[in-house]
Design an enzyme around this catalytic site. Sequence first.
Site: not given
Length: 439
Positions: A82, A106, A118, A202, A233, A373
């Site tokens: 992810k 994380k 990523k 976030t 964001n 997510s």
Amino acid sequence: MNGSLSTLEPPAAGAARTPLSEALEQFDRAARALGLDAGTAGLLRSPLRELRVSVPVRMDDGTTAVFEGLRVQHNDARGPFKGGIRFHPSADAGDVRALAMLMTWKCAIAGLPLGGAKGAIVCDPRRLSLGEQERLCRGWIRQMARNLGPAVDVPAPDVMSSAQHMLWMLDEYETMVGARVPASITGKPVGIGGSPGRAEATGYGVVAVLLEALGRLGLDPRGATASIQGFGNVAQHAARRLAGFGATVVAVSSWDAEDRQAYTFRKPSGVDPEQLSAIANRFGTIDRRAAADLGYEVLPGSAWIEQEVDVLVPAALEGQITLGNAPRIHGRVRLVVEAANGPTAADAGRLIEDRGVLLVPDIVANAGGVACSYFEQVQGQSNFYWERQDVLRRVDALMTAAFADVHERASRDRVPLRDAAYLIAVERVARACRERGWV
Ligand code: NAD
């Protein structure tokens, strides 16, 4: 992909520090402290898979431009890969590797059944038309699709990529597989497979841990002051949420692509996040003249770090707090919350901690995004969508629990929060690798 696996060796003495060298150094400290055997440490130092693709795009003027696309899949022992896809003109393979590794840690800290990845497209979306952006998104997916999917690897937005980009990618993926698979990409628009609350998650998560940390320091959010780097964001939602708890955000900053430099926007009585959002473009660049007209002091980009505040929140990009500027942090600062990924160089982080400042590391502080997510994936898999408040409540609970775990480990082992976070994460991922029989 630029570089080779040999770049995963520790940097030579005197070599330039990079996000990857920082990530590896931090991992090595944890591996040593945990007594990991060489095989397990070697596996976790390297990505399991790296993909580099060329994406040809027909431009509006009829020419073809070729963009570089990257995907690094670091480790999926705990669940499908992810991680976001960054659109940036200077996206670099080493940085993407570092960010993929950070995603593994994380997800583990947040207790999510996911691994870390990523991606990037080396491009400047600000200079591409919407049609060119759409063709680029679809092209990236066509090249990557066989290595993606809800049970394999689930992309999401990151710097300068948006819900619209994710929807184009999903549409291309679904066209290829001939089915609706909303759980294969997250960060989609709400109403077309997106999770309510994803845009705020976030920033809300950052504030959830910030409040927990303030509590541990005996500080009340009402009356607390903060300075934030960035106004995208994460920063915008963190600023709104903080203001909602009675804190005063005295400064934010943003990157001006025209001037090729950053500016800090300061109002000692407190910036108004709504007002600034109204004069920021969709890339989080605040209109300098409009801000001055509204009574904001417009200062150099570096000024955000020098403010006399209780809390600093780097929420822009990696590598922003270094030994060069860390000494300029005001003596009043008690807390640094890393909303961005990798914003503090390791040596600068130690300097900050040695001054008695509590530093909440990125892999804890900004996990609200990946938590949401994950909730979007869960909703997509059942094609049943929750209320915004349910989503944010779950994000809040998960972040509070993750911070408590890390804080407790830090107190028990008498180590900084970053070391404690790595100990927990590496231990969990190493255990999964061992139990699967990989090492
Ligand atoms: P964004 O593109 O929406 O915003 C980035 C902001 O930083 C913009 O306001 C930009 O102007 C500003 N900026 C860039 N360079 C700057 C500089 N040198 N000085 C001052 N400001 C600068 O990105 P975002 O989604 O808000 O992400 C910010 C950080 O948080 C990144 O490190 C990202 O990887 C991390 N992150 C984001 C999410 C998410 O859900 N969006 C989740 C986890 C981590």
